[in-house]
Design a protein around this motif. Structure first.
Motif, PDB file in Angstrom:
ATOM      1  N   LEU A 327       0.823  -1.205   0.000  1.00  0.00           N
ATOM      2  CA  LEU A 327       0.000   0.000   0.000  1.00  0.00           C
ATOM      3  C   LEU A 327       0.860   1.260   0.000  1.00  0.00           C
ATOM      4  CD1 LEU A 327      -2.780  -1.027   2.555  1.00  0.00           C
ATOM      5  CD2 LEU A 327      -3.018  -0.807   0.087  1.00  0.00           C
ATOM      6  N   VAL A 328       1.981   1.231   0.718  1.00  0.00           N
ATOM      7  CA  VAL A 328       2.845   2.413   0.770  1.00  0.00           C
ATOM      8  C   VAL A 328       3.584   2.585  -0.553  1.00  0.00           C
ATOM      9  CG1 VAL A 328       4.869   3.409   1.881  1.00  0.00           C
ATOM     10  CG2 VAL A 328       3.083   2.335   3.266  1.00  0.00           C
ATOM     11  N   GLY A 329       4.174   1.508  -1.079  1.00  0.00           N
ATOM     12  CA  GLY A 329       4.819   1.550  -2.387  1.00  0.00           C
ATOM     13  C   GLY A 329       6.148   2.283  -2.381  1.00  0.00           C
ATOM     14  N   GLY A 330       6.851   2.179  -3.502  1.00  0.00           N
ATOM     15  CA  GLY A 330       8.142   2.837  -3.660  1.00  0.00           C
ATOM     16  C   GLY A 330       8.027   4.126  -4.451  1.00  0.00           C
ATOM     17  N   PHE A 363      -9.907  -5.376   3.500  1.00  0.00           N
ATOM     18  CA  PHE A 363      -9.344  -4.392   4.421  1.00  0.00           C
ATOM     19  C   PHE A 363      -8.395  -3.453   3.690  1.00  0.00           C
ATOM     20  CE2 PHE A 363      -6.804  -2.703   7.862  1.00  0.00           C
ATOM     21  CZ  PHE A 363      -7.731  -2.536   8.884  1.00  0.00           C
ATOM     22  N   ALA A 364      -7.612  -3.984   2.761  1.00  0.00           N
ATOM     23  CA  ALA A 364      -6.709  -3.133   1.987  1.00  0.00           C
ATOM     24  C   ALA A 364      -7.495  -2.116   1.163  1.00  0.00           C
ATOM     25  CB  ALA A 364      -5.825  -3.989   1.078  1.00  0.00           C
ATOM     26  N   ALA A 365      -8.657  -2.521   0.647  1.00  0.00           N
ATOM     27  CA  ALA A 365      -9.491  -1.590  -0.121  1.00  0.00           C
ATOM     28  C   ALA A 365      -9.978  -0.442   0.756  1.00  0.00           C
ATOM     29  CB  ALA A 365     -10.676  -2.333  -0.736  1.00  0.00           C
ATOM     30  N   LYS A 366     -10.199  -0.705   2.061  1.00  0.00           N
ATOM     31  CA  LYS A 366     -10.616   0.364   2.972  1.00  0.00           C
ATOM     32  C   LYS A 366      -9.496   1.362   3.231  1.00  0.00           C
ATOM     33  CE  LYS A 366     -13.860  -2.579   5.564  1.00  0.00           C
ATOM     34  NZ  LYS A 366     -14.167  -3.159   6.893  1.00  0.00           N
ATOM     35  N   ILE A 538      -0.790   6.243   5.751  1.00  0.00           N
ATOM     36  CA  ILE A 538      -0.304   5.725   4.464  1.00  0.00           C
ATOM     37  C   ILE A 538      -0.262   6.841   3.418  1.00  0.00           C
ATOM     38  CG2 ILE A 538      -0.874   4.165   2.557  1.00  0.00           C
ATOM     39  CD1 ILE A 538      -1.915   2.191   4.651  1.00  0.00           C
ATOM     40  N   HIS A 539      -1.313   7.643   3.384  1.00  0.00           N
ATOM     41  CA  HIS A 539      -1.340   8.740   2.403  1.00  0.00           C
ATOM     42  C   HIS A 539      -0.259   9.773   2.709  1.00  0.00           C
ATOM     43  CE1 HIS A 539      -2.970  11.609  -0.468  1.00  0.00           C
ATOM     44  NE2 HIS A 539      -2.958  12.520   0.483  1.00  0.00           N
ATOM     45  N   TYR A 540      -0.037  10.062   3.986  1.00  0.00           N
ATOM     46  CA  TYR A 540       0.943  11.094   4.345  1.00  0.00           C
ATOM     47  C   TYR A 540       2.358  10.663   3.983  1.00  0.00           C
ATOM     48  CZ  TYR A 540       3.714  14.327   7.131  1.00  0.00           C
ATOM     49  OH  TYR A 540       4.637  15.254   7.533  1.00  0.00           O
ATOM     50  N   VAL A 541       2.729   9.433   4.324  1.00  0.00           N
ATOM     51  CA  VAL A 541       4.108   9.001   4.049  1.00  0.00           C
ATOM     52  C   VAL A 541       4.342   8.861   2.546  1.00  0.00           C
ATOM     53  CG1 VAL A 541       4.352   7.878   6.284  1.00  0.00           C
ATOM     54  CG2 VAL A 541       3.511   6.551   4.343  1.00  0.00           C
ATOM     55  N   SER A 582      12.196  -4.915  -7.628  1.00  0.00           N
ATOM     56  CA  SER A 582      11.279  -5.209  -6.528  1.00  0.00           C
ATOM     57  C   SER A 582      11.945  -4.967  -5.185  1.00  0.00           C
ATOM     58  CB  SER A 582      10.782  -6.656  -6.626  1.00  0.00           C
ATOM     59  OG  SER A 582      10.040  -6.871  -7.804  1.00  0.00           O
ATOM     60  N   LEU A 583      13.200  -5.376  -5.057  1.00  0.00           N
ATOM     61  CA  LEU A 583      13.931  -5.140  -3.810  1.00  0.00           C
ATOM     62  C   LEU A 583      14.033  -3.650  -3.501  1.00  0.00           C
ATOM     63  CD1 LEU A 583      16.838  -7.737  -4.079  1.00  0.00           C
ATOM     64  CD2 LEU A 583      15.199  -7.574  -2.203  1.00  0.00           C
ATOM     65  N   ILE A 584      14.337  -2.849  -4.512  1.00  0.00           N
ATOM     66  CA  ILE A 584      14.457  -1.406  -4.305  1.00  0.00           C
ATOM     67  C   ILE A 584      13.119  -0.812  -3.890  1.00  0.00           C
ATOM     68  CG2 ILE A 584      14.977   0.786  -5.448  1.00  0.00           C
ATOM     69  CD1 ILE A 584      16.952  -0.753  -7.218  1.00  0.00           C
ATOM     70  N   ARG A 585      12.029  -1.229  -4.570  1.00  0.00           N
ATOM     71  CA  ARG A 585      10.699  -0.714  -4.220  1.00  0.00           C
ATOM     72  C   ARG A 585      10.329  -1.061  -2.785  1.00  0.00           C
ATOM     73  NH1 ARG A 585       9.413  -1.679  -9.755  1.00  0.00           N
ATOM     74  NH2 ARG A 585       9.033  -3.882  -9.333  1.00  0.00           N
ATOM     75  N   LEU A 586      10.567  -2.312  -2.393  1.00  0.00           N
ATOM     76  CA  LEU A 586      10.203  -2.745  -1.047  1.00  0.00           C
ATOM     77  C   LEU A 586      11.052  -2.036   0.005  1.00  0.00           C
ATOM     78  CD1 LEU A 586       9.723  -6.575  -1.677  1.00  0.00           C
ATOM     79  CD2 LEU A 586       7.952  -4.852  -1.352  1.00  0.00           C
ATOM     80  N   ALA A 587      12.327  -1.823  -0.288  1.00  0.00           N
ATOM     81  CA  ALA A 587      13.178  -1.099   0.657  1.00  0.00           C
ATOM     82  C   ALA A 587      12.718   0.349   0.810  1.00  0.00           C
ATOM     83  CB  ALA A 587      14.629  -1.155   0.191  1.00  0.00           C
ATOM     84  N   GLN A 588      12.349   0.981  -0.301  1.00  0.00           N
ATOM     85  CA  GLN A 588      11.827   2.350  -0.222  1.00  0.00           C
ATOM     86  C   GLN A 588      10.508   2.393   0.531  1.00  0.00           C
ATOM     87  OE1 GLN A 588      11.707   3.237  -4.414  1.00  0.00           O
ATOM     88  NE2 GLN A 588      13.686   4.309  -4.379  1.00  0.00           N
ATOM     89  N   ALA A 589       9.646   1.396   0.304  1.00  0.00           N
ATOM     90  CA  ALA A 589       8.369   1.347   1.011  1.00  0.00           C
ATOM     91  C   ALA A 589       8.584   1.164   2.510  1.00  0.00           C
ATOM     92  CB  ALA A 589       7.505   0.209   0.454  1.00  0.00           C
ATOM     93  N   HIS A 590       9.562   0.339   2.889  1.00  0.00           N
ATOM     94  CA  HIS A 590       9.835   0.130   4.313  1.00  0.00           C
ATOM     95  C   HIS A 590      10.371   1.404   4.954  1.00  0.00           C
ATOM     96  CE1 HIS A 590      11.669  -1.613   7.974  1.00  0.00           C
ATOM     97  NE2 HIS A 590      10.716  -2.521   7.859  1.00  0.00           N
ATOM     98  N   ALA A 591      11.196   2.154   4.217  1.00  0.00           N
ATOM     99  CA  ALA A 591      11.685   3.431   4.749  1.00  0.00           C
ATOM    100  C   ALA A 591      10.532   4.411   4.942  1.00  0.00           C
ATOM    101  CB  ALA A 591      12.737   4.013   3.804  1.00  0.00           C
ATOM    102  N   ARG A 592       9.605   4.450   4.005  1.00  0.00           N
ATOM    103  CA  ARG A 592       8.423   5.298   4.174  1.00  0.00           C
ATOM    104  C   ARG A 592       7.608   4.863   5.382  1.00  0.00           C
ATOM    105  NH1 ARG A 592       5.874   5.939  -1.956  1.00  0.00           N
ATOM    106  NH2 ARG A 592       6.850   7.945  -2.456  1.00  0.00           N
ATOM    107  N   LEU A 593       7.434   3.563   5.516  1.00  0.00           N
ATOM    108  CA  LEU A 593       6.664   3.044   6.652  1.00  0.00           C
ATOM    109  C   LEU A 593       7.314   3.418   7.975  1.00  0.00           C
ATOM    110  CD1 LEU A 593       4.174   1.281   7.368  1.00  0.00           C
ATOM    111  CD2 LEU A 593       5.703  -0.691   7.369  1.00  0.00           C
ATOM    112  N   MET A 594       8.653   3.501   7.980  1.00  0.00           N
ATOM    113  CA  MET A 594       9.395   3.862   9.186  1.00  0.00           C
ATOM    114  C   MET A 594       9.555   5.375   9.340  1.00  0.00           C
ATOM    115  SD  MET A 594      10.076   0.890  10.482  1.00  0.00           S
ATOM    116  CE  MET A 594      11.397   1.144  11.649  1.00  0.00           C
TER     117      MET A 594
END
Length: 665
Positions: A327-330, A363-366, A538-541, A582-594
């Protein structure tokens, strides 16, 4: 009276729209149709009576306002020629009314499409929706001139939309002379026909604003002149126009009815507002305060957020982390040649029945402000992508789920049951984020910048006898290897026998049931994030952070990629540059999540753990196990330190990997 109104509006144009009129007069092509945008709020403040006439009877006064454009052009043209400017009069200038910020943004004049009624006919009406069909641009007759054979009086006749653009001549001569002509014989004046560009689209109200069980309604829109080809299927639009009706097509054994239709005067694309969520400043301060409290234990704070995802489902830490990262994405990357690498991540859940896949989809759609949830067969004839449909004898493009979810999330249940034409086009839709169409003479490209979250059941009993690579998934799900490679994470949820896990889950379900019946809350759930808070976070990050890889993160990701390429279990359809992206996207998404703007080593290792949890690659972490049995740990930071040490040691054993702080060889 009409001339007085024409002069009044011409004076308004000269006072407020002179720069725009000058630019029109200085344009080179005199045969083009030019729009002149008027703010209704400004007109209301300047001349309330004129604004009320325009609102209450737009069919009569919009042509008057177009005549006022001609009058104001002549006034300004004289000034320009006096200055020696090369300007010329433009015959086709149309007033376009923008109601943004005006009193017309009330529910009475800005209803939902499903609440359009007869009382709205004849007023200046505004509707909001998503374009689901777009027809070809055609030529339509706008007016023609006839002459009375008796008195030689010439008059214009306009086709009637309600009568399928038929021309109806008056019964007697309409001349306004002192002595009535009363002639009844008219002849057509050659070369007097005026034609216009014409296009029909259909818009549908958004499912997000409807209640459960409601059916989204749609209405056809007529675009003319400068409005044609402004929008395409999948665009969000706000249309202001005049509500009228037309007779439905003649079909055998089908009742002929009057169908509502909106003649557009102004069209505004709102694609940039698709995912817009209002986030107050106090909520942003709460986010910052939250991460200040978890400064020394960031993974504990991350897990506190993840526990708010599907809280009714016990455990499944790996799935909840994958859903959050998806949901957060890269960050989208565009190189010097203009080639785009998508930032949206895709997630596929493959699992036995009863493992909670559909609950995660709903739940993800919400959590997404713009989302479409459907099944593989699709909710319309367009299915997931797009198709050409015949409506009233004409071919039109109908947008599918991926196009309607552009800029948001598309949740697809029963992913393996999609239609054949979707299987052929979904590859481009997921990777290049476009759909190229060449059907029934309609050639175009539509945008599908959406995150795909799919779920499917295995074909019969899941067979794990082969090596854990993409081919196993292809055999068990009937999905091809190239299609599976489009997903950044593919999690397999196997309902295997585990007595310890079964005891924990049964105790949790029984405890929840007991609390629901007694009304008591034995567990403090105040720390669980609510759905509105998760949506805002999620929208803010996504809006605030554009993470950049640090040198340490680049080394970890590069070394892991080289390890996979050298592995004996290498699978060419998965371990390619696409996996590196995919690895780069997921790493960027995790940084956003953090809540960070830099991708450090922790984010890179977390991305590797997500990839390792996917049963499409050779695992280097033996403790990942079945994603269905993954649970939240009491000390996630300590657990991460052990996993980081194990991963870096494995990387050093195969790839020349530099020493990292805190990790010994």
């Amino acid at each position: 009276m009409a001339s007085d109104r024409t002069r009044a509006f011409a004076e308004f144009l000269i006072r407020h729209q002179s720069p725009e009129i000058r630019s029109i007069l200085l344009s080179e092509d005199p045969l083009l149709h030019y729009p002149l945008h008027i703010d209704f709020a400004e007109l209301t403040e300047d001349d309330p009576s004129l604004a009320h006439l325009l609102f209450s009877n737009p069919a009569e006064f919009l042509p008057v306002f177009d005549d006022a454009c001609h009058l104001s052009q002549r006034v300004i043209l004289g000034d320009l020629k006096g200055c020696g400017a090369n300007a010329c009069f433009k015959q086709f200038v149309h007033v376009r009314i923008n109601i943004s910020g005006s009193p017309l943004e009330c529910p009475e004049t800005f209803p939902s499409i499903g609440r359009v009624r007869v009382k709205h006919r004849g007023i200046l009406l505004t509707l909001k929706g998503t374009v689901i069909r777009s027809g070809p641009v055609k030529m339509i007759e706008g007016e023609r001139v006839y002459e009375c054979r008796k008195c030689k009086h010439r008059f214009k006749v306009y086709p009637e939309l309600e009568a399928r653009n038929a021309i109806r001549l008056p019964s007697v001569c309409p001349s306004q002379r002192s002595k009535s002509c009363e002639g009844t014989n008219f002849q057509f004046v050659e070369e007097s026909i005026v034609c216009h560009d014409y296009q029909e689209i259909k818009i549908q109200e958004s499912a997000q604003v409807l209640g459960v069980g409601s059916i989204p309604r749609s209405i056809p829109i007529v675009l003319m002149d400068d409005l044609v080809d402004l929008v395409k299927a999948g665009d969000d639009v706000i249309v202001t126009g005049i509500l009228t009706a037309k007779w439905s097509s003649d079909l055998r054994d089908v009742r002929c009815d009057l169908e509502p239709i909106l003649i557009a005067n102004y069209v505004r694309r709102t694609n940039e507002l698709k995912s817009d969520i209002d986030i107050p400043d106090d909520v942003i301060e709460k986010f910052k305060q939250f991460w200040t409290e978890y400064k020394d234990a960031p993974l504990r704070g991350r897990n506190a957020i993840l526990q708010g995802i599907c809280p009714q489902i016990f455990g499944l830490f790996t799935v909840k982390l994958a859903v959050a990262l998806t949901l957060v994405g890269g960050v989208q990357h565009v190189d010097a040649s203009g080639t785009k690498v998508r930032g949206e991540s895709h997630l596929l859940l493959v699992g036995d029945p009863g493992t909670g896949k559909s609950q995660f989809l709903k739940f993800a759609a919400k959590l997404s402000n713009r989302s479409v949830i459907t099944t593989g067969l699709g909710s319309t004839s367009a299915g997931l992508t797009v198709t050409a449909v015949k409506d009233g004898g004409e071919w039109m493009l109908e947008a599918g789920a991926l196009v309607l979810a552009d800029g948001g999330l598309c949740c697809i249940d029963e992913f393996d049951s999609m239609r054949e034409h979707d299987r052929a086009t979904i590859h481009e839709a997921m990777e290049q984020q476009t759909i190229s169409i060449a059907k029934a003479g309609l050639v175009t490209t539509l945008s599908t910048r959406t995150t795909v979250f799919g779920a499917t059941n295995p074909k019969g009993q899941y067979d794990t006898s082969q090596c854990i690579i993409t081919s196993t998934l292809s055999v068990n799900t009937t999905l091809s290897g190239p299609l599976l490679s489009r997903f950044d994470i593919v999690l397999v949820l196997l309902d295997t026998k585990n007595p310890e896990w079964d005891a924990i889950v049964s105790s949790h379900i029984l405890a929840e049931q007991g609390e629901a019946e007694t009304g008591k809350k034995n567990v403090d759930k105040s720390s669980v994030w609510s759905v509105p808070m998760l949506r805002r976070y999620i929208h803010y990050v996504k809006r605030q952070f554009k993470p950049i890889l640090t040198r340490e993160a680049e080394r970890v990701i590069s070394s892991y990629y080289q390890l996979q390429r050298r592995s004996a279990l290498e699978n060419a359809s998965r371990t390619t540059v696409r996996m590196l992206e995919s690895l780069i996207r997921l790493a960027q998404a995790h940084a956003r999540l953090m809540f960070r703007n830099d991708v450090n080593q922790l984010d890179a290792v977390a991305a590797i753990l997500c990839i390792e949890s996917s049963m499409t690659t050779s695992a280097i972490v033996d403790s990942v196990g079945n994603a269905l049995h993954s649970n939240f740990t009491d000390n996630p930071d300590h657990e991460y330190a052990k996993q980081e040490k194990l991963i870096l040691e494995k990387l050093r054993s195969v790839v020349e990997f530099p020493d990292m702080h805190g990790i010994e060889r």
